[in-house]
Design a protein around this motif. Sequence first.
Motif, PDB file in Angstrom:
ATOM      1  N   TYR A 475     -32.673 -29.096  55.567  1.00 29.24           N
ATOM      2  CA  TYR A 475     -31.379 -29.120  56.250  1.00 29.24           C
ATOM      3  C   TYR A 475     -30.203 -28.937  55.293  1.00 29.24           C
ATOM      4  O   TYR A 475     -29.093 -28.638  55.743  1.00 29.24           O
ATOM      5  CB  TYR A 475     -31.238 -30.383  57.092  1.00 29.24           C
ATOM      6  N   ARG A 476     -30.435 -29.081  54.014  1.00 30.93           N
ATOM      7  CA  ARG A 476     -29.403 -28.667  53.064  1.00 30.93           C
ATOM      8  C   ARG A 476     -29.206 -27.142  53.160  1.00 30.93           C
ATOM      9  O   ARG A 476     -28.072 -26.652  53.135  1.00 30.93           O
ATOM     10  CB  ARG A 476     -29.778 -29.080  51.640  1.00 30.93           C
ATOM     11  N   VAL A 477     -30.307 -26.418  53.271  1.00 28.60           N
ATOM     12  CA  VAL A 477     -30.211 -24.969  53.427  1.00 28.60           C
ATOM     13  C   VAL A 477     -29.545 -24.608  54.761  1.00 28.60           C
ATOM     14  O   VAL A 477     -28.662 -23.745  54.823  1.00 28.60           O
ATOM     15  CB  VAL A 477     -31.612 -24.324  53.333  1.00 28.60           C
ATOM     16  N   VAL A 478     -29.974 -25.282  55.843  1.00 29.42           N
ATOM     17  CA  VAL A 478     -29.413 -24.986  57.170  1.00 29.42           C
ATOM     18  C   VAL A 478     -27.912 -25.256  57.205  1.00 29.42           C
ATOM     19  O   VAL A 478     -27.121 -24.405  57.655  1.00 29.42           O
ATOM     20  CB  VAL A 478     -30.133 -25.811  58.258  1.00 29.42           C
ATOM     21  N   PHE A 479     -27.489 -26.410  56.716  1.00 27.65           N
ATOM     22  CA  PHE A 479     -26.075 -26.765  56.789  1.00 27.65           C
ATOM     23  C   PHE A 479     -25.233 -25.939  55.824  1.00 27.65           C
ATOM     24  O   PHE A 479     -24.094 -25.575  56.140  1.00 27.65           O
ATOM     25  CB  PHE A 479     -25.898 -28.265  56.539  1.00 27.65           C
ATOM     26  N   ASN A 480     -25.779 -25.639  54.658  1.00 27.62           N
ATOM     27  CA  ASN A 480     -25.033 -24.774  53.736  1.00 27.62           C
ATOM     28  C   ASN A 480     -24.850 -23.375  54.321  1.00 27.62           C
ATOM     29  O   ASN A 480     -23.810 -22.732  54.112  1.00 27.62           O
ATOM     30  CB  ASN A 480     -25.759 -24.667  52.389  1.00 27.62           C
ATOM     31  N   TYR A 482     -24.889 -22.494  57.687  1.00 25.44           N
ATOM     32  CA  TYR A 482     -24.215 -22.357  58.982  1.00 25.44           C
ATOM     33  C   TYR A 482     -23.035 -23.311  59.211  1.00 25.44           C
ATOM     34  O   TYR A 482     -22.269 -23.099  60.146  1.00 25.44           O
ATOM     35  CB  TYR A 482     -25.232 -22.553  60.119  1.00 25.44           C
ATOM     36  N   PHE A 483     -22.895 -24.336  58.398  1.00 27.65           N
ATOM     37  CA  PHE A 483     -21.867 -25.327  58.693  1.00 27.65           C
ATOM     38  C   PHE A 483     -20.909 -25.584  57.533  1.00 27.65           C
ATOM     39  O   PHE A 483     -20.218 -26.588  57.503  1.00 27.65           O
ATOM     40  CB  PHE A 483     -22.518 -26.640  59.143  1.00 27.65           C
ATOM     41  N   GLY A 484     -20.896 -24.691  56.563  1.00 34.07           N
ATOM     42  CA  GLY A 484     -19.868 -24.713  55.539  1.00 34.07           C
ATOM     43  C   GLY A 484     -19.997 -25.777  54.478  1.00 34.07           C
ATOM     44  O   GLY A 484     -19.052 -26.001  53.711  1.00 34.07           O
ATOM     45  N   THR A 485     -21.127 -26.440  54.367  1.00 29.01           N
ATOM     46  CA  THR A 485     -21.313 -27.434  53.308  1.00 29.01           C
ATOM     47  C   THR A 485     -21.735 -26.739  52.018  1.00 29.01           C
ATOM     48  O   THR A 485     -22.107 -25.558  52.016  1.00 29.01           O
ATOM     49  CB  THR A 485     -22.376 -28.481  53.696  1.00 29.01           C
TER      50      THR A 485
END
Length: 520
Positions: A475-480, A482-485
């Motif tokens: 989820y680090r990959v997912v959020f980085n 798609y969600f700007g983290t």
Amino acid sequence: MTRKLSDFPLYPLLLAAYFPLYLMSADLGMTNLVDVVRPLAVCVVLALAATWALGRVLRDVHRAALWVAMAFIVIFDFRLLQQMIDGALSFWIKELPGIYALAAMVVVALLIGWRARPGANVTRIANVIVAVMVAFPAVSLAQRALVVNTAVAGGQQSAGQTDAAFDAVKDGGERPDIVHIVLDGYSRGDVLARYYGFDNSAFLDGLKGMGFAVADRATSPFSQTLQSMTSIFTASDLDGVGGDRTGAELRDALRDRLKHNPVMGTLDRLGYQTAALDIRYDPVRMDQLDRLLDRHPLSNFEVTGLRQTVFYPIALKLGLREASVPPETFTKPYERELTGPYFLYMHMLTPHPPFDITRNGEVLPPEGGFWSMNDGSHYTKHQPEREESYRRGYVEKLVYTNDGILSLVRRVIGEAKRPTIVIVHGDHGGGKHFDHDSAEQSCMGERFAPLLAVYSSDGRLQQALPPDINLTNLYRVVFNTYFGTDMPMLPSRSVFIGWKRPEQRRVITPEEIARSCGGS
């Protein structure tokens, strides 16, 4: 009628209470303590009603109590008694068929009930003996209940820094629907070929043909489901979770941390409708989300209890069976019930035991005759014939699962009207060569090598997926992406966890995971 409370036969009620209390005390923290209340009340009320009714018929409450107590022993302790009988007769016969063992128990109980004439003195003695029996699990559960809150607090001590990273989420752009599918115990393709003699390329090619990327060197962060899924949904290595808690108290803290994880919490804050499919495994049962789909009427603890009674083998003999993952799990369009953006979590007990279904969907009595989630050495007992039984059952259930998953994700992708992410992975690998309490006797290359395949309608997640990703970073990959983290990737680390003592941790080196375990 008895006039003194001490003369009243309490022991049938206490025996009835002992069964759920003992099961919960032996649960090792996998279930919520509150789940014992309803079955405890039901068992005690049934024992009280049966004693009262039979006492009226026999006009002897002491004799009625003995009948009820023996009935509860046969019903609740059939499996234990059968094991004792098998042990006593092992010199002459390998295993006595269950129907004969049950018939023998019933005959003995009837003879005792017919001949015995217990009085007030027998009742007093029985009351004391059974009360002492009940005290042990009752005290153990009371001690656990007293520390649940502090265990939960310990589980939250390490949450701040990791959760703060999710605060950087940017609520901009179109938010994709997310379908997260966990196939419990599903191994990577290379592991299936090496240790199970199974070529999984048709399934993997099917996923790739729909646009999935497969991480062919993915690793699991932990050897057990609870720790792995908590690590995935907290995007952390779990260092510090639970403080110095041990055993059931540590698992209480981990379960609380998983239920209040930053991934689902952040998606909820972003306006996602969150939902999960109900599952017969409490540690990953997400009943805190907006919706729990296909909620079971009986709790998992109650079902586990029923499967410990004499009624379950009788039901199996009568052909009353239900697969741990029925076909409708794959065919029912749960996603259509949700409004976007949505997050749908589907954790399935497959290809993990019980091995209760063929590749064609035929429901079978589970291996060993009882529904059991026993995995690894709890199933194989390091016996070659049971390892082969594990391999055979695992492959059958895996093929059945493959067909269902391909159909499911094809429907989700084909009907998607919004940007969509689909994640399919195992929480850990299989357990044919795994020992729950011994890293030295376990095959690390099997246990820490899970399936991982991801899809996104815009292809960005596939491009961002490292082929050697540890699931902690998923989820680090997912959020980085798609969600700007901008969360950094954590070092790839795999940790062996003891089953009896989950506080025992041993970091497994990449060399141990890569090492061959001596064949299939």
